[in-house]
Design a protein around this motif. Structure first.
Motif, PDB file in Angstrom:
ATOM      1  N   ARG A 100     -14.025 -54.075  45.592  1.00 54.59           N
ATOM      2  CA  ARG A 100     -15.267 -53.588  44.996  1.00 54.59           C
ATOM      3  C   ARG A 100     -15.640 -52.209  45.553  1.00 54.59           C
ATOM      4  O   ARG A 100     -16.055 -51.313  44.812  1.00 54.59           O
ATOM      5  CB  ARG A 100     -16.399 -54.585  45.239  1.00 54.59           C
ATOM      6  CG  ARG A 100     -17.718 -54.161  44.583  1.00 54.59           C
ATOM      7  CD  ARG A 100     -18.829 -55.145  44.853  1.00 54.59           C
ATOM      8  NE  ARG A 100     -18.590 -56.432  44.206  1.00 54.59           N
ATOM      9  CZ  ARG A 100     -18.451 -57.577  44.848  1.00 54.59           C
ATOM     10  NH1 ARG A 100     -18.521 -57.613  46.180  1.00 54.59           N
ATOM     11  NH2 ARG A 100     -18.251 -58.704  44.184  1.00 54.59           N
ATOM     12  N   VAL A 151     -13.231 -57.798  39.349  1.00 52.10           N
ATOM     13  CA  VAL A 151     -14.115 -56.857  40.041  1.00 52.10           C
ATOM     14  C   VAL A 151     -14.345 -55.595  39.218  1.00 52.10           C
ATOM     15  O   VAL A 151     -15.497 -55.203  38.975  1.00 52.10           O
ATOM     16  CB  VAL A 151     -13.583 -56.545  41.451  1.00 52.10           C
ATOM     17  CG1 VAL A 151     -14.319 -55.354  42.053  1.00 52.10           C
ATOM     18  CG2 VAL A 151     -13.721 -57.757  42.363  1.00 52.10           C
ATOM     19  N   CYS A 184     -16.290 -63.851  42.000  1.00 52.88           N
ATOM     20  CA  CYS A 184     -16.370 -62.626  41.200  1.00 52.88           C
ATOM     21  C   CYS A 184     -17.357 -62.753  40.044  1.00 52.88           C
ATOM     22  O   CYS A 184     -17.461 -61.850  39.207  1.00 52.88           O
ATOM     23  CB  CYS A 184     -14.992 -62.256  40.662  1.00 52.88           C
ATOM     24  SG  CYS A 184     -13.815 -61.716  41.909  1.00 52.88           S
TER      25      CYS A 184
END
Length: 452
Positions: A100, A151, A184
């Motif tokens: 991320r 992500v 996620c």
């Protein structure tokens, strides 16, 4: 020709003619390509026609399980997360945080440029509305692929994120895959694998909604299905073209043979059609790597797969490092590992590669799992023109332009001239009418000193 008969077929680059060099860098041929295309087309057609019924049939046929439903229920997410230990859950969270962080830096602000006075051009981004994420889970389930796809999809703001993964022998999704999906922010997970999963996401079924673009790696069936649905205007786009996975390692006499061997073997265990290539300036290093491969093979449970993949392997002896990097650029590897002193100083020499790993302490495993970069990469030489997955792949870039009357008066004649040069009279007319309207408007306006 090969110098001897080692595990990796060995060539001295300077002694090869052009056909020999092409052969030394040849990828494994995709087996049964024509027959496979026909079989995949039949699966796609049946899935498109019969929907969930076809998916349940294929689950029994290909996965050996009888499913009652395709969507994974919430209770399975709970059970999956509970089945992992603290170390495993922590590793998933660290990997997600790193991926991320790196991908968040890829978010681009809108661009606005006034190219001429009164003429403004902009570039804005919008998320792709619906994306399909394919996560393999056969002999090697890939929770890391969940992270690499989910992500950037979340960062791009894609409102619909559908994940398909094959069922395990117990008829459930792999626990690590499910847990990674939950972490996620994905709860729409469906038990479907192979070409049928691609078809389901492209066209939709009673359970699985259709998407606009499909992401994720897979075997030859999945890759062929993605290619076929991407060519159909009613299907779904694909992320990038890909073939079997591969790695090229550049190493000199100072490299650690055990490290080099482990990096080659880690790629070879992906599948029997994977390819590993060692480019080195040192015969002694090549010999030591061969010995290390033999020693490490005994430690690998998947050594049957590895041995099959090593049949496609190569060792190329280069005259110097400049030649080694030229060989690599020609091959355009999915993964490039550079195990030479001051590896970063060679980065300007690298022109084609999906992902680069610099130095002794950066194995490909870091990029595959948790360094932060994306492991969905172009293979089979596509790195010459394609890049690895990024946030931009989950977005649409839209250009916007706006001209004021004054700006149009300034730029209009240029557009009219170019349209006339191309003999596109309607284009020119669209400009001429507006220039005439501006001229009439200007004539109607009172000039300086005119009494009102």
């Amino acid at each position: 020709m090969p110098e001897n008969d080692p595990i990796l077929r060995r060539y001295r680059w300077a002694e090869l003619d052009e056909p020999g060099r092409a052969a030394a860098l040849a990828r494994p041929e995709a087996a049964r390509r024509d027959a496979l295309a026909d079989e995949v087309a039949a699966i796609i057609a049946e899935t498109r026609r019969d929907g969930d019924k076809a998916l349940l049939k294929f689950a029994a046929r290909f996965d050996g399980v009888a499913l009652d439903a395709l969507r994974v229920p919430p209770a399975d997410f709970d059970a999956a997360e509970a089945s992992l230990d603290d170390t495993q859950r922590g590793a998933l969270r660290i990997a997600i945080d790193n991926v991320r962080a790196f991908h968040a830096a890829q978010l681009m602000p809108p661009i606005e440029v006034e190219t001429m006075p009164g003429v403004v051009c902009r570039r804005i981004t919008r998320p792709i509305r619906a994306v399909g994420l394919y996560v393999p889970a056969g002999s090697a389930p890939l929770p890391s692929t969940v992270i690499m796809l989910a992500v950037p999809a979340a960062l791009a703001g894609c409102p619909r994120r559908v994940l398909c993964t094959p069922p395990q022998e117990d008829g459930r999704a792999d626990p690590a895959v499910l847990t990674a999906a939950r972490y996620c922010g994905i709860d729409a997970v469906y038990l479907a694998g192979g070409a049928q999963a691609v078809a389901a996401m492209a066209y939709g079924t009673e359970s699985i909604p259709s998407v606009d673009k499909i992401f994720g790696p897979g075997n030859a069936w999945v890759t062929e299905a993605k290619m076929q649905v991407s060519r159909d205007p009613d299907g779904a786009a694909l992320d990038l073209p890909a073939g079997p996975s591969e790695v090229l390692v550049i190493a000199d006499e100072r490299a650690a043979p055990g490290f080099v061997a482990a990096d080659l073997l880690s790629q070879a265990e992906h599948g029997p059609d994977s390819q590993v290539v060692l480019v080195t300036t040192s015969v002694a290093l090549a010999d030591a790597v061969e010995a290390a491969i033999e020693n490490q093979l005994a430690l690998l449970p998947r050594n049957a797969v590895v041995l099959e993949a090593l049949k496609h392997g190569r060792t190329l002896l280069a005259a110097d490092l400049e030649e080694a990097f030229a060989i690599s650029n020609r091959y355009a590897p999915e993964h490039l590992i550079v195990q030479v002193p001051e590896a970063e100083s060679w980065l300007p020499q690298i022109e084609t590669a999906g992902s680069v790993f610099l130095g002794d302490w950066t194995p490909e495993s870091l990029g595959d799992y948790c360094s932060g970069t994306n492991h969905v990469l172009p293979t089979y030489g596509y790195a010459r023109a394609w890049s690895g997955l990024s946030v931009a792949d989950f977005q649409l870039a839209i250009s916007v332009q706006q001209a004021s009357p004054a700006g149009f008066r300034l730029i209009g004649p240029t557009a009219r001239t170019l349209a006339e040069m191309e003999r596109l009279d309607a284009h020119a007319l669209a400009v001429k009418l507006r220039l005439k309207a501006l001229a009439l408007h200007a004539a109607d306006e009172p000039g300086p000193g005119t009494r009102q």
